[in-house]
Design a protein around this motif. Structure first.
Motif, PDB file in Angstrom:
ATOM      1  N   LEU A 185       0.941  -1.271  -0.076  1.00 51.14           N
ATOM      2  CA  LEU A 185      -0.057  -0.181  -0.058  1.00 51.14           C
ATOM      3  C   LEU A 185       0.870   1.271  -0.062  1.00 51.14           C
ATOM      4  CD1 LEU A 185      -1.472  -2.191   2.180  1.00 51.14           C
ATOM      5  CD2 LEU A 185      -3.266  -0.676   2.071  1.00 51.14           C
ATOM      6  N   LEU A 186       0.460   2.194  -0.981  1.00 54.93           N
ATOM      7  CA  LEU A 186       1.138   3.529  -0.778  1.00 54.93           C
ATOM      8  C   LEU A 186       0.000   4.423  -0.559  1.00 54.93           C
ATOM      9  CD1 LEU A 186       3.390   3.127  -3.949  1.00 54.93           C
ATOM     10  CD2 LEU A 186       4.063   2.744  -1.654  1.00 54.93           C
ATOM     11  N   ASN A 187       0.370   5.118   0.432  1.00 53.25           N
ATOM     12  CA  ASN A 187      -0.641   6.279   0.962  1.00 53.25           C
ATOM     13  C   ASN A 187      -1.849   5.627   1.101  1.00 53.25           C
ATOM     14  OD1 ASN A 187      -1.043   9.009   1.788  1.00 53.25           O
ATOM     15  ND2 ASN A 187      -1.672   9.642  -0.281  1.00 53.25           N
ATOM     16  N   ASN A 188      -1.915   4.494   1.816  1.00 52.16           N
ATOM     17  CA  ASN A 188      -3.097   3.462   2.148  1.00 52.16           C
ATOM     18  C   ASN A 188      -3.869   3.047   0.887  1.00 52.16           C
ATOM     19  OD1 ASN A 188      -2.601   3.893   4.876  1.00 52.16           O
ATOM     20  ND2 ASN A 188      -3.549   5.748   5.038  1.00 52.16           N
ATOM     21  N   LYS A 189      -3.473   3.161  -0.314  1.00 50.42           N
ATOM     22  CA  LYS A 189      -4.188   2.824  -1.624  1.00 50.42           C
ATOM     23  C   LYS A 189      -3.449   1.476  -2.075  1.00 50.42           C
ATOM     24  CE  LYS A 189      -5.252   5.343  -4.685  1.00 50.42           C
ATOM     25  NZ  LYS A 189      -5.368   6.870  -5.558  1.00 50.42           N
ATOM     26  N   ARG A 190      -4.020   0.298  -2.336  1.00 51.14           N
ATOM     27  CA  ARG A 190      -3.403  -0.813  -2.662  1.00 51.14           C
ATOM     28  C   ARG A 190      -2.954  -0.586  -4.277  1.00 51.14           C
ATOM     29  NH1 ARG A 190      -7.493  -4.830  -3.318  1.00 51.14           N
ATOM     30  NH2 ARG A 190      -7.447  -4.960  -0.651  1.00 51.14           N
ATOM     31  N   VAL A 191      -1.386  -0.894  -4.228  1.00 50.38           N
ATOM     32  CA  VAL A 191      -0.879  -0.684  -5.496  1.00 50.38           C
ATOM     33  C   VAL A 191      -0.474  -2.123  -6.049  1.00 50.38           C
ATOM     34  CG1 VAL A 191      -0.239   1.750  -5.231  1.00 50.38           C
ATOM     35  CG2 VAL A 191       1.350  -0.306  -4.641  1.00 50.38           C
ATOM     36  N   LEU A 192      -0.244  -3.123  -5.090  1.00 48.54           N
ATOM     37  CA  LEU A 192       0.232  -4.347  -5.520  1.00 48.54           C
ATOM     38  C   LEU A 192      -0.399  -5.557  -4.677  1.00 48.54           C
ATOM     39  CD1 LEU A 192       2.201  -6.386  -7.249  1.00 48.54           C
ATOM     40  CD2 LEU A 192       3.706  -6.043  -5.337  1.00 48.54           C
ATOM     41  N   ILE A 193      -0.960  -6.534  -5.306  1.00 48.20           N
ATOM     42  CA  ILE A 193      -1.486  -7.759  -4.252  1.00 48.20           C
ATOM     43  C   ILE A 193      -0.910  -9.049  -5.347  1.00 48.20           C
ATOM     44  CG2 ILE A 193      -3.757  -7.511  -5.713  1.00 48.20           C
ATOM     45  CD1 ILE A 193      -4.847  -8.846  -3.014  1.00 48.20           C
ATOM     46  N   ILE A 194      -0.147  -9.870  -4.552  1.00 51.61           N
ATOM     47  CA  ILE A 194       0.416 -11.029  -5.021  1.00 51.61           C
ATOM     48  C   ILE A 194       0.521 -12.138  -4.203  1.00 51.61           C
ATOM     49  CG2 ILE A 194       2.709 -10.261  -4.486  1.00 51.61           C
ATOM     50  CD1 ILE A 194       3.788 -11.184  -7.146  1.00 51.61           C
ATOM     51  N   PRO A 195       0.314 -13.241  -4.698  1.00 50.42           N
ATOM     52  CA  PRO A 195       0.434 -14.510  -3.987  1.00 50.42           C
ATOM     53  C   PRO A 195       1.700 -14.885  -3.357  1.00 50.42           C
ATOM     54  CG  PRO A 195      -0.819 -14.964  -5.900  1.00 50.42           C
ATOM     55  CD  PRO A 195      -0.455 -13.597  -6.097  1.00 50.42           C
ATOM     56  N   LEU A 196       1.844 -14.927  -2.069  1.00 51.15           N
ATOM     57  CA  LEU A 196       3.389 -15.118  -1.432  1.00 51.15           C
ATOM     58  C   LEU A 196       3.919 -16.227  -2.248  1.00 51.15           C
ATOM     59  CD1 LEU A 196       4.998 -14.276   0.812  1.00 51.15           C
ATOM     60  CD2 LEU A 196       3.989 -16.011   2.033  1.00 51.15           C
ATOM     61  N   ARG A 197       3.342 -17.280  -2.684  1.00 47.18           N
ATOM     62  CA  ARG A 197       4.081 -18.304  -3.617  1.00 47.18           C
ATOM     63  C   ARG A 197       4.866 -18.045  -4.638  1.00 47.18           C
ATOM     64  NH1 ARG A 197      -1.076 -19.468  -4.328  1.00 47.18           N
ATOM     65  NH2 ARG A 197      -1.948 -19.377  -6.593  1.00 47.18           N
ATOM     66  N   LEU A 198       4.331 -16.777  -5.445  1.00 48.37           N
ATOM     67  CA  LEU A 198       4.866 -16.246  -6.536  1.00 48.37           C
ATOM     68  C   LEU A 198       6.404 -15.371  -6.231  1.00 48.37           C
ATOM     69  CD1 LEU A 198       2.145 -14.934  -8.641  1.00 48.37           C
ATOM     70  CD2 LEU A 198       3.532 -17.300  -8.902  1.00 48.37           C
ATOM     71  N   ILE A 199       6.443 -15.017  -4.921  1.00 45.61           N
ATOM     72  CA  ILE A 199       7.566 -14.019  -4.605  1.00 45.61           C
ATOM     73  C   ILE A 199       8.521 -15.019  -3.587  1.00 45.61           C
ATOM     74  CG2 ILE A 199       6.279 -11.777  -5.001  1.00 45.61           C
ATOM     75  CD1 ILE A 199       6.074 -11.684  -1.765  1.00 45.61           C
ATOM     76  N   ILE A 200       8.266 -15.987  -3.173  1.00 42.87           N
ATOM     77  CA  ILE A 200       9.205 -16.879  -2.219  1.00 42.87           C
ATOM     78  C   ILE A 200      10.497 -16.875  -3.132  1.00 42.87           C
ATOM     79  CG2 ILE A 200       8.214 -19.152  -2.520  1.00 42.87           C
ATOM     80  CD1 ILE A 200       8.855 -17.501   0.867  1.00 42.87           C
ATOM     81  N   GLY A 201      11.366 -16.676  -2.284  1.00 44.38           N
ATOM     82  CA  GLY A 201      12.867 -16.934  -3.199  1.00 44.38           C
ATOM     83  C   GLY A 201      13.112 -18.440  -3.305  1.00 44.38           C
ATOM     84  N   LYS A 202      13.777 -18.898  -4.284  1.00 44.53           N
ATOM     85  CA  LYS A 202      14.174 -20.265  -4.459  1.00 44.53           C
ATOM     86  C   LYS A 202      14.753 -20.919  -3.257  1.00 44.53           C
ATOM     87  CE  LYS A 202      14.466 -19.760  -9.386  1.00 44.53           C
ATOM     88  NZ  LYS A 202      14.655 -18.218  -9.689  1.00 44.53           N
ATOM     89  N   GLN A 203      15.772 -20.138  -2.635  1.00 46.19           N
ATOM     90  CA  GLN A 203      16.170 -20.626  -1.411  1.00 46.19           C
ATOM     91  C   GLN A 203      15.110 -19.773  -0.378  1.00 46.19           C
ATOM     92  OE1 GLN A 203      20.657 -19.138  -2.430  1.00 46.19           O
ATOM     93  NE2 GLN A 203      20.356 -19.705  -0.287  1.00 46.19           N
ATOM     94  N   THR A 204      14.210 -20.793  -0.059  1.00 43.30           N
ATOM     95  CA  THR A 204      12.957 -20.047   0.753  1.00 43.30           C
ATOM     96  C   THR A 204      13.451 -19.879   2.203  1.00 43.30           C
ATOM     97  OG1 THR A 204      12.624 -22.489   1.595  1.00 43.30           O
ATOM     98  CG2 THR A 204      11.344 -21.506  -0.542  1.00 43.30           C
ATOM     99  N   THR A 205      14.451 -19.938   2.674  1.00 48.57           N
ATOM    100  CA  THR A 205      15.102 -19.934   4.167  1.00 48.57           C
ATOM    101  C   THR A 205      16.232 -18.929   3.980  1.00 48.57           C
ATOM    102  OG1 THR A 205      14.389 -22.008   4.896  1.00 48.57           O
ATOM    103  CG2 THR A 205      15.795 -20.800   6.198  1.00 48.57           C
ATOM    104  N   LEU A 206      15.916 -17.733   5.117  1.00 49.53           N
ATOM    105  CA  LEU A 206      17.063 -16.767   4.777  1.00 49.53           C
ATOM    106  C   LEU A 206      18.000 -17.117   6.046  1.00 49.53           C
ATOM    107  CD1 LEU A 206      18.221 -14.055   4.139  1.00 49.53           C
ATOM    108  CD2 LEU A 206      16.944 -13.038   5.482  1.00 49.53           C
ATOM    109  N   PRO A 207      19.377 -17.639   5.798  1.00 56.30           N
ATOM    110  CA  PRO A 207      20.214 -18.086   6.936  1.00 56.30           C
ATOM    111  C   PRO A 207      20.311 -17.251   7.997  1.00 56.30           C
ATOM    112  CG  PRO A 207      21.050 -18.925   4.685  1.00 56.30           C
ATOM    113  CD  PRO A 207      19.879 -17.828   4.516  1.00 56.30           C
TER     114      PRO A 207
END
Length: 129
Positions: free
Chosen positions: A48-70
């Motif tokens: 949200l920018l200025n309380n307006k939704r500018v992006l909505i995306i499923p988490l599975r699309l943005i999860i890194g290939k290395q899902t765990t941050l060491p």
């Protein structure tokens, strides 16, 4: 819990701009068993920018290939290269505009040891001089 690398939580200085080109999410290295699968299955991130939704995306699309941050690893460019979901249309974030994110995990709440890091990737434009 909010952790940020912004000078002030939730807003860029008015003299700066950020050109968002991508987004990536990681789980911490002590995530509760099953959280990665359960949360990613129904998780949705909203920007949200200025309380307006500018992006909505499923988490599975943005999860890194290395899902765990060491433990001890920072989200520098060398770690996230090849991991991020790159946006077809970049998002321009102006300084002074409130920035927030909402992570909806659906019916599955993450365990108490689980932390999810969401990184906005792009270019910070600072004033010259």
């Amino acid at each position: 819990r909010e952790v940020t690398n912004l000078q002030q939580i939730g807003v860029l200085p008015t003299s700066q701009r950020f050109l968002m080109k991508g987004i990536v999410a990681f789980f911490n290295d002590v995530s509760a068993a099953g959280d990665e699968i359960n949360v990613c299955d129904r998780g949705i991130f909203e920007l949200l920018l200025n309380n307006k939704r500018v992006l909505i995306i499923p988490l599975r699309l943005i999860i890194g290939k290395q899902t765990t941050l060491p433990s001890g690893v920072t989200l520098d460019e060398s770690f996230v290269v090849g991991e991020a979901f790159m946006l077809e249309s970049h998002i321009h974030i102006k300084g002074g505009v409130p920035i927030s994110g909402i992570l909806n995990t659906g019916k599955t709440a993450a365990g108490v040891t689980t932390a999810i890091t969401i990184a906005l990737l792009g270019e910070l434009v600072r004033p010259s001089g």
